[in-house]
Scaffold this motif. Structure first.
Motif, PDB file in Angstrom:
ATOM      1  N   MET A   1      16.766 -13.976   8.600  1.00 15.05           N
ATOM      2  CA  MET A   1      17.730 -13.125   8.100  1.00 15.05           C
ATOM      3  C   MET A   1      17.697 -12.162   6.825  1.00 15.05           C
ATOM      4  SD  MET A   1      20.204 -14.059   9.906  1.00 15.05           S
ATOM      5  CE  MET A   1      21.453 -13.091   9.146  1.00 15.05           C
ATOM      6  N   SER A   2      16.405 -11.925   6.665  1.00 16.68           N
ATOM      7  CA  SER A   2      15.875 -11.066   5.505  1.00 16.68           C
ATOM      8  C   SER A   2      15.192  -9.594   6.319  1.00 16.68           C
ATOM      9  CB  SER A   2      14.627 -11.456   4.519  1.00 16.68           C
ATOM     10  OG  SER A   2      13.341 -11.867   5.581  1.00 16.68           O
ATOM     11  N   THR A   3      15.452  -8.538   5.747  1.00 23.80           N
ATOM     12  CA  THR A   3      14.936  -7.361   6.156  1.00 23.80           C
ATOM     13  C   THR A   3      13.546  -6.641   5.627  1.00 23.80           C
ATOM     14  OG1 THR A   3      16.127  -6.093   4.427  1.00 23.80           O
ATOM     15  CG2 THR A   3      17.510  -6.444   6.452  1.00 23.80           C
ATOM     16  N   GLU A   4      13.215  -7.411   4.583  1.00 21.44           N
ATOM     17  CA  GLU A   4      11.671  -6.956   3.933  1.00 21.44           C
ATOM     18  C   GLU A   4      11.248  -7.900   3.336  1.00 21.44           C
ATOM     19  OE1 GLU A   4      11.264  -2.736   2.327  1.00 21.44           O
ATOM     20  OE2 GLU A   4      11.034  -3.990   0.527  1.00 21.44           O
ATOM     21  N   SER A   5       9.966  -7.972   3.332  1.00 26.57           N
ATOM     22  CA  SER A   5       8.876  -9.037   2.704  1.00 26.57           C
ATOM     23  C   SER A   5       7.753  -8.434   2.097  1.00 26.57           C
ATOM     24  CB  SER A   5       8.442 -10.035   3.776  1.00 26.57           C
ATOM     25  OG  SER A   5       7.724 -10.998   3.104  1.00 26.57           O
ATOM     26  N   ARG A   6       7.483  -8.703   0.903  1.00 27.47           N
ATOM     27  CA  ARG A   6       6.235  -8.145   0.255  1.00 27.47           C
ATOM     28  C   ARG A   6       5.292  -9.334  -0.146  1.00 27.47           C
ATOM     29  NH1 ARG A   6       9.792  -4.109  -3.797  1.00 27.47           N
ATOM     30  NH2 ARG A   6      10.837  -2.872  -2.006  1.00 27.47           N
ATOM     31  N   GLY A   7       4.191  -8.918  -0.453  1.00 25.76           N
ATOM     32  CA  GLY A   7       3.170  -9.749  -0.778  1.00 25.76           C
ATOM     33  C   GLY A   7       1.722  -9.172  -0.489  1.00 25.76           C
ATOM     34  N   TRP A   8       0.742  -9.746  -1.263  1.00 22.08           N
ATOM     35  CA  TRP A   8      -0.528  -9.330  -1.320  1.00 22.08           C
ATOM     36  C   TRP A   8      -1.434  -9.507  -0.260  1.00 22.08           C
ATOM     37  CZ3 TRP A   8      -0.704  -5.735  -4.956  1.00 22.08           C
ATOM     38  CH2 TRP A   8       0.113  -6.005  -6.239  1.00 22.08           C
ATOM     39  N   VAL A   9      -2.076  -8.557   0.369  1.00 21.15           N
ATOM     40  CA  VAL A   9      -2.999  -8.666   1.749  1.00 21.15           C
ATOM     41  C   VAL A   9      -4.276  -8.366   1.002  1.00 21.15           C
ATOM     42  CG1 VAL A   9      -0.963  -8.452   3.243  1.00 21.15           C
ATOM     43  CG2 VAL A   9      -2.362  -6.362   2.302  1.00 21.15           C
ATOM     44  N   ALA A  10      -5.255  -8.510   1.911  1.00 17.48           N
ATOM     45  CA  ALA A  10      -6.683  -8.153   1.801  1.00 17.48           C
ATOM     46  C   ALA A  10      -6.743  -6.457   1.809  1.00 17.48           C
ATOM     47  CB  ALA A  10      -7.604  -8.779   2.767  1.00 17.48           C
ATOM     48  N   PRO A  11      -7.419  -6.078   1.255  1.00 15.55           N
ATOM     49  CA  PRO A  11      -7.578  -4.351   0.995  1.00 15.55           C
ATOM     50  C   PRO A  11      -8.425  -3.930   1.992  1.00 15.55           C
ATOM     51  CG  PRO A  11      -8.495  -5.342  -0.827  1.00 15.55           C
ATOM     52  CD  PRO A  11      -7.919  -6.372  -0.354  1.00 15.55           C
ATOM     53  N   ILE A  12      -9.411  -4.671   2.555  1.00 14.19           N
ATOM     54  CA  ILE A  12      -9.885  -4.314   3.927  1.00 14.19           C
ATOM     55  C   ILE A  12     -10.175  -5.700   4.667  1.00 14.19           C
ATOM     56  CG2 ILE A  12     -11.611  -2.717   2.439  1.00 14.19           C
ATOM     57  CD1 ILE A  12     -13.648  -4.673   2.190  1.00 14.19           C
ATOM     58  N   ASP A  13     -10.880  -5.479   5.868  1.00 11.92           N
ATOM     59  CA  ASP A  13     -10.912  -6.602   6.853  1.00 11.92           C
ATOM     60  C   ASP A  13     -11.522  -7.803   6.285  1.00 11.92           C
ATOM     61  OD1 ASP A  13      -9.298  -5.292   8.516  1.00 11.92           O
ATOM     62  OD2 ASP A  13     -11.017  -4.003   9.506  1.00 11.92           O
ATOM     63  N   ASP A  14     -11.087  -8.476   5.430  1.00 11.40           N
ATOM     64  CA  ASP A  14     -11.828  -9.643   4.944  1.00 11.40           C
ATOM     65  C   ASP A  14     -10.650 -10.527   4.235  1.00 11.40           C
ATOM     66  OD1 ASP A  14     -12.951 -10.792   2.219  1.00 11.40           O
ATOM     67  OD2 ASP A  14     -14.777 -10.248   3.577  1.00 11.40           O
ATOM     68  N   VAL A  15     -11.155 -11.769   4.064  1.00 11.47           N
ATOM     69  CA  VAL A  15      -9.969 -12.609   3.706  1.00 11.47           C
ATOM     70  C   VAL A  15      -9.725 -12.558   1.937  1.00 11.47           C
ATOM     71  CG1 VAL A  15     -10.598 -14.419   5.478  1.00 11.47           C
ATOM     72  CG2 VAL A  15     -11.789 -14.399   3.153  1.00 11.47           C
ATOM     73  N   GLN A  16     -10.539 -11.926   1.068  1.00  9.16           N
ATOM     74  CA  GLN A  16     -10.610 -11.846  -0.191  1.00  9.16           C
ATOM     75  C   GLN A  16      -9.281 -10.770  -0.313  1.00  9.16           C
ATOM     76  OE1 GLN A  16     -14.890 -11.025  -1.166  1.00  9.16           O
ATOM     77  NE2 GLN A  16     -14.233 -12.519  -2.896  1.00  9.16           N
ATOM     78  N   LEU A  17      -8.418 -11.162  -1.475  1.00 12.54           N
ATOM     79  CA  LEU A  17      -7.604 -10.215  -1.628  1.00 12.54           C
ATOM     80  C   LEU A  17      -7.787  -9.132  -2.925  1.00 12.54           C
ATOM     81  CD1 LEU A  17      -4.485 -12.992  -2.009  1.00 12.54           C
ATOM     82  CD2 LEU A  17      -5.183 -11.366  -0.132  1.00 12.54           C
ATOM     83  N   VAL A  18      -8.986  -9.479  -3.624  1.00 11.02           N
ATOM     84  CA  VAL A  18      -9.466  -8.693  -4.750  1.00 11.02           C
ATOM     85  C   VAL A  18     -10.836  -8.287  -4.064  1.00 11.02           C
ATOM     86  CG1 VAL A  18     -10.166  -8.356  -6.969  1.00 11.02           C
ATOM     87  CG2 VAL A  18      -8.270  -9.606  -6.425  1.00 11.02           C
ATOM     88  N   GLN A  19     -11.124  -7.034  -4.007  1.00 10.71           N
ATOM     89  CA  GLN A  19     -12.445  -6.561  -3.872  1.00 10.71           C
ATOM     90  C   GLN A  19     -13.108  -5.782  -5.192  1.00 10.71           C
ATOM     91  OE1 GLN A  19     -14.638  -6.818  -1.058  1.00 10.71           O
ATOM     92  NE2 GLN A  19     -13.236  -7.713   0.139  1.00 10.71           N
ATOM     93  N   GLY A  20     -14.252  -6.114  -5.559  1.00 10.10           N
ATOM     94  CA  GLY A  20     -14.653  -5.717  -6.761  1.00 10.10           C
ATOM     95  C   GLY A  20     -15.953  -5.282  -6.705  1.00 10.10           C
ATOM     96  N   LEU A  21     -16.446  -3.978  -7.500  1.00 10.74           N
ATOM     97  CA  LEU A  21     -17.460  -3.257  -7.335  1.00 10.74           C
ATOM     98  C   LEU A  21     -17.843  -2.785  -8.889  1.00 10.74           C
ATOM     99  CD1 LEU A  21     -19.931  -2.432  -5.647  1.00 10.74           C
ATOM    100  CD2 LEU A  21     -18.791  -0.341  -5.413  1.00 10.74           C
ATOM    101  N   GLU A  22     -18.702  -3.379  -9.427  1.00 12.01           N
ATOM    102  CA  GLU A  22     -18.971  -3.254 -10.941  1.00 12.01           C
ATOM    103  C   GLU A  22     -17.593  -3.443 -11.729  1.00 12.01           C
ATOM    104  OE1 GLU A  22     -20.598   0.961 -11.156  1.00 12.01           O
ATOM    105  OE2 GLU A  22     -22.504   0.251 -10.333  1.00 12.01           O
ATOM    106  N   ARG A  23     -17.054  -2.523 -12.344  1.00 14.40           N
ATOM    107  CA  ARG A  23     -15.946  -2.902 -13.293  1.00 14.40           C
ATOM    108  C   ARG A  23     -14.761  -2.240 -12.266  1.00 14.40           C
ATOM    109  NH1 ARG A  23     -17.462   2.445 -14.526  1.00 14.40           N
ATOM    110  NH2 ARG A  23     -16.234   4.250 -14.516  1.00 14.40           N
TER     111      ARG A  23
END
Length: 298
Positions: free
Chosen positions: A37-59
């Motif tokens: 019965m909901s029209t929208e859902s939000r949540g965090w997803v992997a930024p690239i094709d990976d299981v990690q939700l946070v991708q880090g490079l140096e800082r």
């Protein structure tokens, strides 16, 4: 993974959350399918094709907010309401009133929603702790605010950010550069601008793929029109359009095909190469742009 539209937010406090802890917090608010019965859902997803939700490079940190929306076209809903009204009139002998039609619409929407198609969107955000910035890859300020607000909720309400503030309006700065026929620092004028009048008519004049160093544009400025968009290049490497709200549109690397990928490179190395290039070029460009607008670093 190239960012094409940049909404710039300033972090009012030092970012001290390590990538691992941020990963744990985002994992507690993943994107879930819309309920019946909901029209929208939000949540965090992997930024690239990976299981990690946070991708880090140096800082630098890369995250992504996913949105799932159910699509219920108004034409479909209206047709169903009309059919229900016809059946009502046939049964009762008179046409339904406005309140009855509104009730029909609510009832039918509830009936159709569980069977509606869904659409998913992903909005990525780049956290640069050293520069004190949060950059959202979105063309709509509304989408940018959604990312900021959801990240604030995810972090427990602690995320003081602000949009960069200038003493003079950004539009006035763009107008000054166009009038001088010269952009500041490592920027050069591009081949596109939009001029807007300040009167009630709100007249708009656009130049696309056009030399901006022409007398015709100067006459428009003398007549009182002001630059609301201006295309520029930076250091011979990036092209972009800046508008009067200090939003960056259509960012592009000039010397490479952004869509091109090396098939011989594994995804992790591909991401590292692309993210390194983007942060190494776009970060200094933003520094120069904010300085040109008279905005001091935090």
């Amino acid at each position: 993974m190239w960012f094409k539209n940049l909404l710039i937010y300033r972090l009012e406090q030092d970012w001290s959350l390590p990538a691992g802890e941020l990963e744990e917090k985002l994992a507690a608010r993943p994107l879930l399918p819309c309920s019946a019965m909901s029209t929208e859902s939000r949540g965090w997803v992997a930024p690239i094709d990976d299981v990690q939700l946070v991708q880090g490079l140096e800082r630098h940190l890369l995250i992504a907010l996913g949105t799932e929306q159910k699509l219920l076209p108004s034409s479909v809903l209206n047709d169903a309401v009309k059919q229900r009204a016809i059946e009502f009139e046939r049964e009762k002998g008179f046409k339904p009133g406005r309140k009855q039609l509104r009730d029909f619409k609510e009832i039918i929407a509830a009936e159709l929603l569980p069977r509606a198609f869904t659409r998913r969107n992903t909005t990525r955000a780049w956290i640069d702790p050293a520069a004190g910035r949060l950059i959202v890859d979105a063309s709509s300020p509304t989408r940018g605010e959604q990312v900021v607000e959801f990240l604030r909720e995810t972090l427990g309400g602690e995320l003081p950010v602000s949009m960069p503030q200038t003493e003079a309006s950004p539009g006035q700065k763009l107008t000054d550069w166009l009038s001088a026929r010269r952009a500041p620092g490592r920027f050069d004028l591009g081949e596109e601008c939009e001029l807007t009048s300040g009167d009630a008519a709100k007249s708009v004049v656009r130049y696309v793929r056009h030399n901006l160093d022409v007398q015709q544009i100067q006459r428009h400025l003398e007549e009182g029109l002001r630059a609301s968009k201006l295309a520029m290049t930076w250091n011979g490497r990036l092209s972009l359009v800046v508008n009067g709200k200090l939003e960056i549109k259509r960012l592009k690397f000039m010397e490479m095909d952004e869509a091109e990928e090396d098939p011989g490179l594994d995804p992790a190395r591909q991401f590292e190469a692309e993210f390194t290039l983007m942060t190494g070029q776009v970060g200094p460009m933003i520094d120069d742009l904010l300085e040109a607008f008279g905005i001091q670093k935090r």
